[in-house]
Design a protein around this motif. Structure first.
Motif, PDB file in Angstrom:
ATOM      1  N   TYR A  96       7.353   3.838  -1.241  1.00  0.00           N
ATOM      2  CA  TYR A  96       8.040   2.979  -1.705  1.00  0.00           C
ATOM      3  C   TYR A  96       8.248   2.281  -3.563  1.00  0.00           C
ATOM      4  CZ  TYR A  96       6.868   0.887   3.039  1.00  0.00           C
ATOM      5  OH  TYR A  96       7.070   1.145   4.690  1.00  0.00           O
ATOM      6  N   ARG A  97       7.810   3.710  -3.928  1.00  0.00           N
ATOM      7  CA  ARG A  97       7.854   3.751  -5.485  1.00  0.00           C
ATOM      8  C   ARG A  97       9.565   4.466  -6.188  1.00  0.00           C
ATOM      9  NH1 ARG A  97       3.685   2.271  -9.074  1.00  0.00           N
ATOM     10  NH2 ARG A  97       1.723   1.841  -7.625  1.00  0.00           N
ATOM     11  N   ALA A  98       9.454   5.164  -4.699  1.00  0.00           N
ATOM     12  CA  ALA A  98      10.812   5.784  -4.748  1.00  0.00           C
ATOM     13  C   ALA A  98      11.704   4.866  -4.210  1.00  0.00           C
ATOM     14  CB  ALA A  98      10.846   7.292  -4.743  1.00  0.00           C
TER      15      ALA A  98
ATOM     16  N   VAL B 250      13.745  -1.739   4.819  1.00  0.00           N
ATOM     17  CA  VAL B 250      13.128  -0.486   3.446  1.00  0.00           C
ATOM     18  C   VAL B 250      11.804   0.238   4.698  1.00  0.00           C
ATOM     19  CG1 VAL B 250      11.715  -0.009   2.057  1.00  0.00           C
ATOM     20  CG2 VAL B 250      14.268  -1.389   1.747  1.00  0.00           C
ATOM     21  N   ARG B 251      11.134  -0.824   5.218  1.00  0.00           N
ATOM     22  CA  ARG B 251      10.336  -0.785   5.857  1.00  0.00           C
ATOM     23  C   ARG B 251      10.571   0.261   7.515  1.00  0.00           C
ATOM     24  NH1 ARG B 251       5.868  -2.370   3.621  1.00  0.00           N
ATOM     25  NH2 ARG B 251       4.452  -1.134   4.456  1.00  0.00           N
ATOM     26  N   GLU B 252      11.358  -0.287   7.782  1.00  0.00           N
ATOM     27  CA  GLU B 252      11.888   1.036   9.402  1.00  0.00           C
ATOM     28  C   GLU B 252      12.823   2.149   8.762  1.00  0.00           C
ATOM     29  OE1 GLU B 252      13.566  -3.033  11.826  1.00  0.00           O
ATOM     30  OE2 GLU B 252      15.229  -1.588  11.220  1.00  0.00           O
TER      31      GLU B 252
ATOM     32  N   ARG C 299      -0.840   1.056   3.725  1.00  0.00           N
ATOM     33  CA  ARG C 299      -1.202   0.206   4.385  1.00  0.00           C
ATOM     34  C   ARG C 299      -1.047  -0.154   5.234  1.00  0.00           C
ATOM     35  NH1 ARG C 299      -1.086   0.750  -1.327  1.00  0.00           N
ATOM     36  NH2 ARG C 299      -2.022  -0.796  -2.728  1.00  0.00           N
ATOM     37  N   ASP C 300      -0.283   0.755   5.240  1.00  0.00           N
ATOM     38  CA  ASP C 300       0.273  -0.247   7.264  1.00  0.00           C
ATOM     39  C   ASP C 300      -0.434   1.385   8.316  1.00  0.00           C
ATOM     40  OD1 ASP C 300       1.918   1.063   6.021  1.00  0.00           O
ATOM     41  OD2 ASP C 300       3.647  -0.091   7.378  1.00  0.00           O
ATOM     42  N   ILE C 301      -1.022   2.382   7.578  1.00  0.00           N
ATOM     43  CA  ILE C 301      -0.484   3.724   7.886  1.00  0.00           C
ATOM     44  C   ILE C 301      -1.055   3.406   9.466  1.00  0.00           C
ATOM     45  CG2 ILE C 301      -1.103   6.735   8.270  1.00  0.00           C
ATOM     46  CD1 ILE C 301       0.825   4.418   6.066  1.00  0.00           C
TER      47      ILE C 301
ATOM     48  N   GLN D  35      -2.780  -9.693  -7.298  1.00  0.00           N
ATOM     49  CA  GLN D  35      -1.802 -10.848  -6.841  1.00  0.00           C
ATOM     50  C   GLN D  35      -1.062  -9.689  -5.691  1.00  0.00           C
ATOM     51  OE1 GLN D  35      -0.070 -13.699  -7.249  1.00  0.00           O
ATOM     52  NE2 GLN D  35       1.983 -12.702  -6.290  1.00  0.00           N
ATOM     53  N   ARG D  36      -1.050  -8.772  -6.537  1.00  0.00           N
ATOM     54  CA  ARG D  36      -0.148  -7.228  -5.252  1.00  0.00           C
ATOM     55  C   ARG D  36      -1.051  -7.241  -4.060  1.00  0.00           C
ATOM     56  NH1 ARG D  36      -0.160  -1.829  -5.710  1.00  0.00           N
ATOM     57  NH2 ARG D  36      -1.269  -1.281  -7.792  1.00  0.00           N
ATOM     58  N   ASP D  37      -2.283  -6.971  -3.462  1.00  0.00           N
ATOM     59  CA  ASP D  37      -3.055  -8.059  -2.469  1.00  0.00           C
ATOM     60  C   ASP D  37      -2.774  -8.417  -1.559  1.00  0.00           C
ATOM     61  OD1 ASP D  37      -4.121  -4.987  -3.458  1.00  0.00           O
ATOM     62  OD2 ASP D  37      -6.541  -6.547  -3.858  1.00  0.00           O
TER      63      ASP D  37
ATOM     64  N   GLU E  81       0.052 -10.228  -1.956  1.00  0.00           N
ATOM     65  CA  GLU E  81       1.036 -10.453  -1.693  1.00  0.00           C
ATOM     66  C   GLU E  81       1.410  -9.278  -0.026  1.00  0.00           C
ATOM     67  OE1 GLU E  81       4.103  -8.998  -4.364  1.00  0.00           O
ATOM     68  OE2 GLU E  81       3.238 -10.638  -6.108  1.00  0.00           O
ATOM     69  N   ASP E  82       0.659  -8.446  -0.570  1.00  0.00           N
ATOM     70  CA  ASP E  82       0.347  -7.216   0.821  1.00  0.00           C
ATOM     71  C   ASP E  82       0.094  -7.680   1.783  1.00  0.00           C
ATOM     72  OD1 ASP E  82       1.882  -5.708  -0.588  1.00  0.00           O
ATOM     73  OD2 ASP E  82       0.444  -4.263  -1.616  1.00  0.00           O
ATOM     74  N   ARG E  83      -0.997  -8.641   1.786  1.00  0.00           N
ATOM     75  CA  ARG E  83      -1.728  -8.608   2.689  1.00  0.00           C
ATOM     76  C   ARG E  83      -0.776 -10.114   3.843  1.00  0.00           C
ATOM     77  NH1 ARG E  83      -7.190  -7.656   2.937  1.00  0.00           N
ATOM     78  NH2 ARG E  83      -8.363  -6.855   1.419  1.00  0.00           N
TER      79      ARG E  83
END
Ligand code: CDP
Ligand code: CDP
Length: 251
Positions: free
Chosen positions: A39-41, A109-111, A150-152, A202-204, A206-208
Motif C-alpha cells: 500500500y505504501r508502494a 487497489v485492494r483487489e 490488516r486483512d490477511i 486516527q489511522r487505526d 480509518e483502518d477499522r
C-alpha cells in the motif's frame, strides 16, 4: 508447488507485526511479505506522478495504476517496485504514511494487491523464497511464509494455517514508534509521543471503519497482547503455535 505453511499476522499500527514476522521468518527460514509496504508502494507511485490519493476523482486512475504495478520482496528487507526500483526506505516517510488512507480504502487497489498477495503466498514470485530453507519438523522439510497486514486472516488468506492478531495499548505503541525514531535518528522536530499516539489512533480508526477489508480480528485468530511482552517473548509464543500446528500439516 509444494504446499506452503501460511502464517497471517494482523493488528493495529505499531503492535509489533513486522518486527515479529521478520524475526519468525528469519528463525524458521520462511519467506516474509509485508503487505503494508505494498500500500505504501502504490502511495509512493501516486505521489511521484502527482496524483493525489485523497481526491475521490482519482480513484479509478489509482485502481488502474495498482493493477499495472508489480511489487516484490527479494529478501527480508527489500521492497522492489516494478521489478527494478528499490523503494525500501522511501516508502517509510511520514508523507507516505499520511497519504496512505485514500489508497487503502480504494476497492480496485485492494483487489489488485489481493491478487498479488495471494500469488506471493503461493510461490508465484520465486524471489520471495530465494535462499529460504524452511524448517525440518518430525523429519519433514516444510516451507512457510509469514505475511503481515490488516486483512490477511480475514480476506487475503482466510484459510491460513495460523492466524495471529496482535494488539497493544496505544500509549505503549506510540512510545515504541517514538523510541524507534530516536534510535534511527529520524525524529522530526515537534514530534512527541502524544502526537504519534493521536496519529496512530486516527489511522487505526480509518483502518477499522473503512468499507472494504477493514482491520478486524478473524474469528479463528489467536489474539496476543504485546503490551508487556518483549520481542523475544512474542516471537517464541508464535513459533510455538506454528510448530504445534505443523503436527497436522499435510504437504
Ligand atoms: O507499520 P505500520 O503499522 O505503521 O503500517 P503498515 O503496516 O506499513 O501499513 C500502512 C497502512 O497500509 C495501514 O495503516 C493501512 O491503512 C494500510 N494497510 C492495509 O490497508 N491493509 C494491509 N493488509 C496492510 C496495510
Ligand atoms: O508492524 P507494526 O506496525 O505492527 O509494528 P512494528 O514496526 O513491528 O513494531 C513497532 C515498534 O515496536 C518496533 O520498533 C519494535 O521494535 C517495537 N516493539 C515491539 O514490536 N514489541 C515489543 N514487545 C517491544 C517493542
Amino acid at each position: 508447488h509444494t504446499r506452503i505453511f501460511r502464517v497471517a499476522i494482523d493488528g493495529p499500527a505499531a503492535s509489533g507485526k513486522s518486527t515479529t514476522a521478520k524475526l519468525l521468518a528469519e528463525k524458521l527460514g520462511f519467506g516474509y511479505i509485508d503487505s503494508g509496504a505494498m500500500y505504501r508502494a502504490i502511495t509512493f507511485k501516486c505521489l511521484r506522478m502527482g496524483i493525489s490519493p485523497a481526491d475521490p476523482k482519482n480513484a479509478t486512475e489509482i485502481g488502474k495504476l495498482a493493477a499495472a504495478t508489480t511489487i516484490t520482496f527479494p529478501n527480508m528487507t527489500s521492497v522492489i517496485l516494478d521489478k527494478k526500483e528499490d523503494i525500501s526506505s522511501e516508502i517509510r516517510s511520514s508523507t507516505i504514511t499520511s497519504n496512505i488512507g485514500g489508497v487503502a480504502a480504494n476497492k480496485k487497489v485492494r483487489e489488485a494487491l489481493a491478487e498479488m498477495q495471494r500469488g506471493l503466498a503461493r510461490g508465484d514470485y520465486p524471489e520471495t523464497f530465494e535462499g529460504r530453507k524452511g524448517v525440518t519438523h518430525h523429519g519433514k522439510s516444510i516451507m512457510g511464509m509469514v505475511m503481515d497486514g490488516r486483512d490477511i486472516g480475514t480476506v487475503i488468506l482466510p484459510d491460513a494455517e495460523l492466524k495471529v492478531f496482535l494488539i497493544a495499548d496505544s500509549q505503549i505503541r506510540a512510545q515504541r514508534r517514538y523510541d524507534e525514531m530516536v534510535k534511527r535518528n529520524k525524529l522530526e522536530s515537534g514530534e512527541t509521543v502524544e502526537k504519534i499516539k493521536a496519529e496512530l489512533e486516527q489511522r487505526d480508526h480509518e483502518d477499522r471503519t473503512r468499507e472494504v477489508s477493514p482491520l478486524k480480528q478473524a474469528s479463528d485468530a489467536v489474539e496476543l497482547d504485546t503490551s508487556y511482552l518483549t520481542i523475544q517473548q512474542q516471537v517464541d509464543a508464535i513459533e510455538k503455535l506454528i510448530l504445534d500446528r505443523m503436527d497436522h500439516f499435510q504437504e
